[in-house]
Design an enzyme around this catalytic site. Structure first.
Site, PDB file in Angstrom:
ATOM      1  N   ARG A  83       0.863  -1.133  -0.138  1.00 22.17           N
ATOM      2  CA  ARG A  83       0.119  -0.142  -0.103  1.00 22.17           C
ATOM      3  C   ARG A  83       0.884   1.155   0.060  1.00 22.17           C
ATOM      4  O   ARG A  83       1.593   1.385   0.710  1.00 22.17           O
ATOM      5  CB  ARG A  83      -0.709   0.149   1.166  1.00 22.17           C
ATOM      6  CG  ARG A  83      -1.731   1.177   1.413  1.00 22.17           C
ATOM      7  CD  ARG A  83      -2.508   1.232   2.553  1.00 22.17           C
ATOM      8  NE  ARG A  83      -3.526   2.380   2.852  1.00 22.17           N
ATOM      9  CZ  ARG A  83      -3.290   3.370   3.709  1.00 22.17           C
ATOM     10  NH1 ARG A  83      -2.071   3.124   4.679  1.00 22.17           N
ATOM     11  NH2 ARG A  83      -3.890   4.363   3.782  1.00 22.17           N
ATOM     12  N   HIS A 127      -2.727  10.845   0.813  1.00 23.61           N
ATOM     13  CA  HIS A 127      -2.121  10.855   1.959  1.00 23.61           C
ATOM     14  C   HIS A 127      -1.562  12.140   2.448  1.00 23.61           C
ATOM     15  O   HIS A 127      -0.254  11.997   2.641  1.00 23.61           O
ATOM     16  CB  HIS A 127      -1.118   9.644   2.161  1.00 23.61           C
ATOM     17  CG  HIS A 127      -0.989   8.916   3.615  1.00 23.61           C
ATOM     18  ND1 HIS A 127      -1.015   7.785   3.630  1.00 23.61           N
ATOM     19  CD2 HIS A 127      -0.670   9.582   4.575  1.00 23.61           C
ATOM     20  CE1 HIS A 127      -0.947   7.462   4.921  1.00 23.61           C
ATOM     21  NE2 HIS A 127      -0.372   8.633   5.723  1.00 23.61           N
ATOM     22  N   GLU A 172      -7.437   8.416   6.045  1.00 18.61           N
ATOM     23  CA  GLU A 172      -7.596   9.308   7.510  1.00 18.61           C
ATOM     24  C   GLU A 172      -7.957  10.724   7.149  1.00 18.61           C
ATOM     25  O   GLU A 172      -7.210  11.719   7.574  1.00 18.61           O
ATOM     26  CB  GLU A 172      -6.262   9.231   8.434  1.00 18.61           C
ATOM     27  CG  GLU A 172      -5.711   7.807   8.640  1.00 18.61           C
ATOM     28  CD  GLU A 172      -4.802   7.858   9.934  1.00 18.61           C
ATOM     29  OE1 GLU A 172      -4.259   9.039  10.169  1.00 18.61           O
ATOM     30  OE2 GLU A 172      -4.411   6.700  10.556  1.00 18.61           O
ATOM     31  N   ASN A 299      -7.381   1.869  10.016  1.00 15.47           N
ATOM     32  CA  ASN A 299      -6.064   2.291  10.640  1.00 15.47           C
ATOM     33  C   ASN A 299      -6.448   2.025  12.222  1.00 15.47           C
ATOM     34  O   ASN A 299      -7.409   2.874  12.681  1.00 15.47           O
ATOM     35  CB  ASN A 299      -5.450   3.444  10.221  1.00 15.47           C
ATOM     36  CG  ASN A 299      -5.069   3.497   8.763  1.00 15.47           C
ATOM     37  OD1 ASN A 299      -5.281   2.324   8.056  1.00 15.47           O
ATOM     38  ND2 ASN A 299      -4.756   4.654   8.341  1.00 15.47           N
ATOM     39  N   TYR A 301      -4.298   2.179  16.021  1.00 13.90           N
ATOM     40  CA  TYR A 301      -3.127   2.306  16.760  1.00 13.90           C
ATOM     41  C   TYR A 301      -3.378   2.061  18.292  1.00 13.90           C
ATOM     42  O   TYR A 301      -2.509   1.243  18.802  1.00 13.90           O
ATOM     43  CB  TYR A 301      -2.373   3.545  16.622  1.00 13.90           C
ATOM     44  CG  TYR A 301      -1.627   3.352  15.136  1.00 13.90           C
ATOM     45  CD1 TYR A 301      -0.548   3.253  14.737  1.00 13.90           C
ATOM     46  CD2 TYR A 301      -2.485   4.169  14.103  1.00 13.90           C
ATOM     47  CE1 TYR A 301      -0.050   3.056  13.587  1.00 13.90           C
ATOM     48  CE2 TYR A 301      -1.864   4.026  12.775  1.00 13.90           C
ATOM     49  CZ  TYR A 301      -0.577   3.549  12.521  1.00 13.90           C
ATOM     50  OH  TYR A 301      -0.177   3.630  11.357  1.00 13.90           O
ATOM     51  N   GLU A 367      -3.523  -0.145   8.339  1.00  9.94           N
ATOM     52  CA  GLU A 367      -2.203   0.272   9.081  1.00  9.94           C
ATOM     53  C   GLU A 367      -2.440  -0.057  10.348  1.00  9.94           C
ATOM     54  O   GLU A 367      -3.550  -0.145  10.948  1.00  9.94           O
ATOM     55  CB  GLU A 367      -2.090   1.940   8.966  1.00  9.94           C
ATOM     56  CG  GLU A 367      -1.638   2.493   8.014  1.00  9.94           C
ATOM     57  CD  GLU A 367      -1.500   4.167   8.094  1.00  9.94           C
ATOM     58  OE1 GLU A 367      -1.176   4.453   9.199  1.00  9.94           O
ATOM     59  OE2 GLU A 367      -1.768   4.871   7.047  1.00  9.94           O
TER      60      GLU A 367
HETATM   61  C1  GBH Z   1      -1.245   7.407  10.806  1.00  8.39           C
HETATM   62  O1  GBH Z   1      -1.726   8.367  11.561  1.00  8.39           O
HETATM   63  C2  GBH Z   1      -0.867   7.847   9.237  1.00  8.39           C
HETATM   64  O2  GBH Z   1      -1.945   7.324   8.357  1.00  8.39           O
HETATM   65  C3  GBH Z   1       0.523   7.422   9.010  1.00  8.39           C
HETATM   66  O3  GBH Z   1       0.950   8.196   7.970  1.00  8.39           O
HETATM   67  C4  GBH Z   1       1.152   7.676  10.214  1.00  8.39           C
HETATM   68  O4  GBH Z   1       2.792   7.610  10.057  1.00  8.39           O
HETATM   69  C5  GBH Z   1       1.001   6.582  11.177  1.00  8.39           C
HETATM   70  O5  GBH Z   1      -0.451   6.609  11.444  1.00  8.39           O
HETATM   71  C6  GBH Z   1       1.838   6.599  12.580  1.00  8.39           C
HETATM   72  O6  GBH Z   1       1.344   7.826  13.210  1.00  8.39           O
HETATM   73  O7  GBH Z   1      -8.316  10.673  19.154  1.00  8.39           O
HETATM   74  O8  GBH Z   1      -7.034  12.541  20.348  1.00  8.39           O
HETATM   75  O9  GBH Z   1      -6.838  10.159  20.572  1.00  8.39           O
HETATM   76  C7  GBH Z   1      -2.295   7.634  12.718  1.00  8.39           C
HETATM   77  C8  GBH Z   1      -2.401   9.210  13.557  1.00  8.39           C
HETATM   78  C9  GBH Z   1      -2.961   8.576  15.625  1.00  8.39           C
HETATM   79  C10 GBH Z   1      -4.123  10.356  14.802  1.00  8.39           C
HETATM   80  C11 GBH Z   1      -4.114   8.496  16.671  1.00  8.39           C
HETATM   81  C12 GBH Z   1      -4.974  10.506  15.912  1.00  8.39           C
HETATM   82  C13 GBH Z   1      -5.657   9.825  17.817  1.00  8.39           C
HETATM   83  C14 GBH Z   1      -5.846  11.243  18.449  1.00  8.39           C
HETATM   84  N1  GBH Z   1      -3.684   9.075  14.506  1.00  8.39           N
HETATM   85  N2  GBH Z   1      -4.616   9.625  16.713  1.00  8.39           N
HETATM   86  S1  GBH Z   1      -7.157  11.082  19.660  1.00  8.39           S
END
Ligand code: GBH
Length: 461
Positions: A83, A127, A172, A299, A301, A367
């Protein structure tokens, strides 16, 4: 569980797609080459004080020149898919109008290299790197940008539609709109609730308009990638429950609901109107935005616990409109170098929740990954046991959701290699492959080897 136990316990449905992901501005470099125009991330990263150490994507991983080696690396890992994103200002330096053929040629060469290696390209059109020329005309806060995005999509699909099967419109939109226009922590670096809410709607409209162009061009499959941060209240007090509802509304449901069911959530519409930043919806927009998808990109995290209350001075500005009286709690337990908590269980729950919200819509994990301080040791190896653990636990959490009925068709690790982590610069390393930014040397980390082993076992059944 040991990595070996976790690895042995993993099984995936037949045909499951395994890949890794990157994004144009984070890896390509070659910022001034072959007629590329400026994007809002060039402007932002070159503005003093915006990024960690003043880091920029000028050189990044030099992927623009090293893409052949990088595809060879993907083949070595055994990836079945890759991707990546196309840089809008490489293709249309002024954002609209004149097409830069050399920009399109780069992506054609990349795609051909992938196809030759037996790796399926998954192309993302946007992106985060909006042409600066369009920002100068109002950017995503301006409705016209949605139409310009659709035109750009048509140019790319016209050039690559014969060889790329899988297309994604946006990555995103939450980040582009709210982090970029409300918190100001991403390009274009605004702190303006009205612009933020306008950007939300125009990004989604751009998605819908582009979807129409992709369909008309006859692409085999397309979707959109959304990021999800599950929100839980710190206590079950009405104020904390309301804080979690508001943030879940703007972080997750405001993007998911219109795309899969053609309506913004009523509570979010009310919250934004009350904050003086209404969504600028016009007649017919929601029908366009709800264009049927072949898959939803997810995505994931981390999860977030929130409470109501005045934001302490040490918290960064909120990304959420009317979120000034909401506080994010620090995660419990170990955190990655991003300061993010680790919760595979929330990943399982998220996938089951999505299955219920959008029945029948296949999910692609576009992701998932983690950042750690990785170093190449004297023997030339990178040992990243935390990332190995994160990877295997999240794969296990995903398969747990699949066993319980979630229709997940594939997983892309973030990221193929260390890269420009936006405002955090090169200080954060997310790769399965280590990059030495002095020499551009790539070194497969232990996590990359483990991922390759997962893929090998799956392939060989
Ligand atoms: C991704 O962004 C991106 O697509 C990528 O480019 C980047 O490198 C990767 O992740 C790593 O950062 O709701 O206040 O808790 C993810 C970014 C992370 C943004 C979690 C929103 C939550 C904010 N996101 N964040 S909150």
């Amino acid at each position: 569980d040991s990595p070996e136990d976790l690895l042995a316990g993993l099984t995936f449905p037949p045909g499951f797609v395994f890949g890794a992901a990157t994004a144009a501005y984070q890896i390509e470099g070659a910022a001034d080459e072959d007629g590329r125009g400026r994007s809002i991330w060039d402007t932002y990263s070159h503005t003093p004080g915006r990024t960690f150490g003043g880091h920029t994507g000028d050189v990044a991983c030099d992927h623009y020149h090293r893409y052949r080696d990088d595809v060879a690396l993907m083949r070595e890992l055994g990836l079945s898919a890759y991707r990546f994103s196309v840089s809008w200002p490489r293709v249309l330096p002024e954002g609209a109008g004149r097409v830069e053929q050399r920009g399109l040629d780069f992506y054609r060469r990349l795609v051909d290299e992938l196809l030759e290696a037996g790796i399926d390209p998954w192309l993302t059109l946007y992106h985060w790197d909006l042409p600066q020329a369009l920002q100068d005309r109002g950017g995503w806060a301006d409705r016209d940008t949605a139409a310009r995005f659709a035109d750009y999509s048509a140019v790319v699909v016209d050039a690559l539609g014969d060889r790329v099967r899988h297309w994604s419109t946006l990555n995103e939109p939450m980040c582009s709109s709210l982090i970029g226009h409300m918190a100001g922590a991403h390009a274009p670096g605004l702190q303006d609730p009205v612009a933020a809410s306008r950007a939300v709607h125009h990004l989604l409209l751009g998605h819908g308009l582009a979807a129409g162009r992709l369909r008309a061009a006859g692409v085999e499959s397309f979707g959109i990638t959304l990021n999800f941060t599950p929100m839980s209240p710190a206590t079950d007090s009405p104020a904390d429950l309301d804080a979690a509802r508001r943030l879940d509304g703007q972080q997750n449901r405001m993007f998911l609901d219109p795309v899969v069911s053609g309506a913004y959530p009523a509570d979010v519409v009310d919250d934004l109107a009350a904050a003086g930043a209404p969504l600028p919806v016009q007649d017919g927009d929601l029908e366009i935005i709800a264009a049927p998808l072949d898959w939803l990109g997810v995505n994931y995290y981390f999860e977030q616990t929130v409470r109501a209350g005045a934001r302490p001075a040490d918290k960064p500005p909120t990304s959420f409109i009317g979120g000034e009286n909401v506080v994010e709690l620090d995660p419990e337990g170990p955190t990655t170098t991003m300061g993010w908590g680790i919760s595979p269980r929330a990943f399982t729950d998220l996938l089951l929740w999505l299955g219920a919200k959008a029945p029948g819509l296949p999910l692609m994990i576009t992701e998932n990954g983690s950042a750690w301080d990785d170093v190449v040791d004297a023997e030339g190896a990178v040992h990243d046991p935390e990332r190995v653990d994160f990877l295997l636990r999240h794969l296990a959490a995903m398969t747990a959701a699949i066993e319980r009925g979630a229709d997940v068709r594939g997983y892309f690790a973030w990221s193929l290699m260390d890269n420009f982590e936006w405002a955090r610069g090169y200080a954060q390393r997310f790769g399965l492959v280590h990059v030495d930014y002095d020499t551009q040397r790539r070194t497969v980390k232990d996590s990359g080897r483990v991922y390759a082993e997962v893929l090998r076992r799956h392939r060989e059944g």
